[in-house]
Scaffold this motif. Structure first.
Motif, short mmCIF file in Angstrom:
data_model
loop_
_atom_site.label_atom_id
_atom_site.label_comp_id
_atom_site.label_asym_id
_atom_site.label_seq_id
_atom_site.Cartn_x
_atom_site.Cartn_y
_atom_site.Cartn_z
N SER A 98 10.15 -35.18 -7.55
CA SER A 98 9.89 -36.58 -7.88
C SER A 98 11.18 -37.32 -8.24
CB SER A 98 8.90 -36.68 -9.04
OG SER A 98 9.42 -36.04 -10.20
N TYR A 99 12.21 -36.58 -8.73
CA TYR A 99 13.48 -37.23 -9.03
C TYR A 99 14.10 -37.82 -7.77
CZ TYR A 99 13.24 -34.55 -13.40
OH TYR A 99 12.87 -34.01 -14.60
N PHE A 100 14.08 -37.04 -6.69
CA PHE A 100 14.67 -37.50 -5.44
C PHE A 100 13.83 -38.62 -4.82
CE2 PHE A 100 15.27 -32.88 -5.98
CZ PHE A 100 16.61 -32.88 -6.28
N GLU A 101 12.51 -38.50 -4.95
CA GLU A 101 11.63 -39.55 -4.42
C GLU A 101 11.84 -40.85 -5.19
OE1 GLU A 101 7.79 -37.88 -4.80
OE2 GLU A 101 8.10 -36.32 -3.26
N ALA A 102 11.98 -40.76 -6.51
CA ALA A 102 12.21 -41.96 -7.31
C ALA A 102 13.53 -42.61 -6.95
CB ALA A 102 12.19 -41.61 -8.80
N SER A 103 14.54 -41.79 -6.70
CA SER A 103 15.84 -42.33 -6.31
C SER A 103 15.74 -43.09 -4.99
CB SER A 103 16.85 -41.19 -6.18
OG SER A 103 18.10 -41.66 -5.73
N ALA A 104 15.00 -42.53 -4.03
CA ALA A 104 14.82 -43.21 -2.74
C ALA A 104 14.01 -44.49 -2.90
CB ALA A 104 14.14 -42.27 -1.76
N ASP A 105 12.97 -44.46 -3.75
CA ASP A 105 12.15 -45.66 -3.97
C ASP A 105 12.95 -46.79 -4.59
OD1 ASP A 105 9.96 -44.38 -2.93
OD2 ASP A 105 9.12 -43.78 -4.88
N GLY A 148 15.92 -47.48 -3.87
CA GLY A 148 16.87 -47.99 -2.90
C GLY A 148 18.18 -47.24 -2.81
N ALA A 149 18.25 -46.07 -3.43
CA ALA A 149 19.50 -45.30 -3.37
C ALA A 149 19.67 -44.69 -1.98
CB ALA A 149 19.48 -44.20 -4.43
N SER A 150 20.90 -44.66 -1.53
CA SER A 150 21.20 -44.01 -0.26
C SER A 150 21.21 -42.50 -0.45
CB SER A 150 22.56 -44.47 0.26
OG SER A 150 23.60 -44.06 -0.63
N GLY A 151 21.32 -41.76 0.64
CA GLY A 151 21.37 -40.31 0.55
C GLY A 151 22.56 -39.83 -0.27
N TRP A 152 23.71 -40.49 -0.08
CA TRP A 152 24.89 -40.10 -0.84
C TRP A 152 24.73 -40.40 -2.32
CZ3 TRP A 152 28.85 -37.32 -1.71
CH2 TRP A 152 29.85 -37.73 -2.60
N PHE A 165 23.46 -33.48 -7.40
CA PHE A 165 24.63 -32.74 -7.90
C PHE A 165 24.56 -32.47 -9.40
CE2 PHE A 165 29.06 -32.55 -9.45
CZ PHE A 165 29.43 -31.36 -8.82
N PRO A 166 24.19 -33.48 -10.25
CA PRO A 166 24.06 -33.16 -11.67
C PRO A 166 23.02 -32.07 -11.95
CG PRO A 166 24.17 -35.53 -11.37
CD PRO A 166 24.05 -34.93 -10.00
N ALA A 167 22.01 -31.98 -11.10
CA ALA A 167 20.97 -30.98 -11.31
C ALA A 167 21.44 -29.57 -10.96
CB ALA A 167 19.73 -31.33 -10.49
N VAL A 168 22.38 -29.45 -10.02
CA VAL A 168 22.77 -28.12 -9.54
C VAL A 168 24.20 -27.74 -9.90
CG1 VAL A 168 21.18 -28.31 -7.58
CG2 VAL A 168 23.58 -28.93 -7.27
N ARG A 169 24.94 -28.60 -10.57
CA ARG A 169 26.36 -28.32 -10.76
C ARG A 169 26.61 -27.06 -11.59
NH1 ARG A 169 27.68 -33.81 -14.11
NH2 ARG A 169 26.27 -33.47 -15.87
N THR A 170 25.80 -26.84 -12.64
CA THR A 170 26.00 -25.63 -13.42
C THR A 170 25.62 -24.38 -12.62
OG1 THR A 170 23.83 -25.92 -14.45
CG2 THR A 170 25.74 -26.73 -15.67
N ALA A 171 24.63 -24.52 -11.74
CA ALA A 171 24.26 -23.39 -10.87
C ALA A 171 25.39 -23.09 -9.89
CB ALA A 171 22.97 -23.70 -10.12
N LEU A 172 26.05 -24.13 -9.39
CA LEU A 172 27.19 -23.93 -8.50
C LEU A 172 28.35 -23.24 -9.21
CD1 LEU A 172 27.23 -27.34 -6.56
CD2 LEU A 172 26.92 -25.08 -5.54
N VAL A 173 28.65 -23.72 -10.42
CA VAL A 173 29.75 -23.13 -11.17
C VAL A 173 29.43 -21.68 -11.52
CG1 VAL A 173 31.08 -23.24 -13.31
CG2 VAL A 173 30.51 -25.34 -12.09
N ALA A 174 28.20 -21.43 -11.99
CA ALA A 174 27.81 -20.07 -12.35
C ALA A 174 27.83 -19.15 -11.13
CB ALA A 174 26.42 -20.06 -12.98
N GLY A 175 27.32 -19.64 -10.00
CA GLY A 175 27.35 -18.85 -8.77
C GLY A 175 28.77 -18.56 -8.32
#
Length: 271
Positions: free
Chosen positions: A161-168, A170-174, A182-192
């Motif tokens: 729903s976060y991504f859907e709300a962002s699209a609703d 008017g946010a672009s894909g970027w 990116f804020p949702a996965v950045r700690t997962a990226l760093v940990a990985g």
């Protein structure tokens, strides 16, 4: 509720398990400071001489630099490929999705000697000279899995729903990627990435088949132990490897703890 006897039994059992895991490492660490070049107990005295010997050994420094370069390169490849695969498999549904997910995870389940032999045969078939990049390719086969699993797990715990709300709104894909994904996965990226580097840093089986005549730190330790030479220096090198391995693992554990997971999966404040 546990009785006092049960709690005491669990505490004793946990202590025995910790001792079983760490006592050999502690003993080896003590031998790194042994003033004698003969491993005997009790230790006759303590010195840091062997750390100086190891640092001034050109072979050790070359192996250290090769291990660092291979680890960083393998981590970069793992972050790129693992994250891309996780995004694709979490946001899209297509035929063969489960098979692709299985193929991504399989390399880390295979015995390292199988992966190493397969890569060695592949490089030999194509007359490839063994160098830094053959090591990187070998390490990337399992490092990708670590990043893939971390990012995929985080994306699955993040509500769509976060991504859907962002699209609703008017946010672009970027913009959605920058402010939501990116804020949702950045700690997962760093940990990985940290775990991938730690695995690459102390990998020996796959490296043995893909390094050729080169020596990484684990291969150097294995060679010196096999020849029975300079064991005090080997203990000093091994203690350094342990310390350097603990650091990224500890940071990754902190980043993927429950508090960090909950915080990082929240959508950013409205801008």
């Amino acid at each position: 509720m546990f009785t006092s006897g049960t709690r005491t039994g669990l505490w004793v059992w946990a202590t025995l398990v910790v001792l079983f895991l760490w006592l050999p490492i502690v003993i080896m660490g003590l031998y790194a400071f042994n003033s004698s070049n003969i491993q005997s107990w009790p230790i006759p005295g303590f010195t840091t001489h062997w750390f100086s010997v190891a640092w001034n050994d050109t072979e050790v420094r070359d192996a250290l630099w090769l291990s660092i370069k291979a680890g960083l390169a393998a981590t970069a490849v793992a972050l790129l490929l693992g994250a891309m695969a996780a995004f694709a498999l979490s946001r899209f549904r297509f035929f063969g999705q489960d098979a692709i997910s299985f193929v991504f995870v399989l390399p880390i389940a295979l015995p390292g000697i199988i992966t190493g032999m397969a890569l060695n045969s592949f490089f030999t078939f194509w007359n490839t000279t063994f160098n830094l990049w053959t090591i990187v390719i070998g390490h990337a086969t399992f490092c990708v899995v670590i990043v893939f699993n971390n990012v995929l797990a985080r994306l699955r715990r993040t509500s769509g729903s976060y991504f859907e709300a962002s699209a609703d709104l008017g946010a672009s894909g970027w913009q959605t990627f920058r402010y939501v994904t990116f804020p949702a996965v950045r700690t997962a990226l760093v940990a990985g990435g940290l775990l991938a580097f730690a695995l690459s840093w102390d990998e020996i089986v796959v490296t043995y088949f893909t390094a050729g005549a080169q020596n990484t730190i684990p291969l150097l330790i294995y060679g010196k132990i096999r020849q029975g030479q300079q064991l005090p220096e080997v203990n000093a090198i091994a203690l350094f490897v342990i310390v350097l391995t603990i650091i990224p693992v500890y940071l990754a554990q902190r980043l993927t703890s429950g508090h960090e997971t909950e915080r990082s999966s929240r959508p950013p404040a409205a801008r």
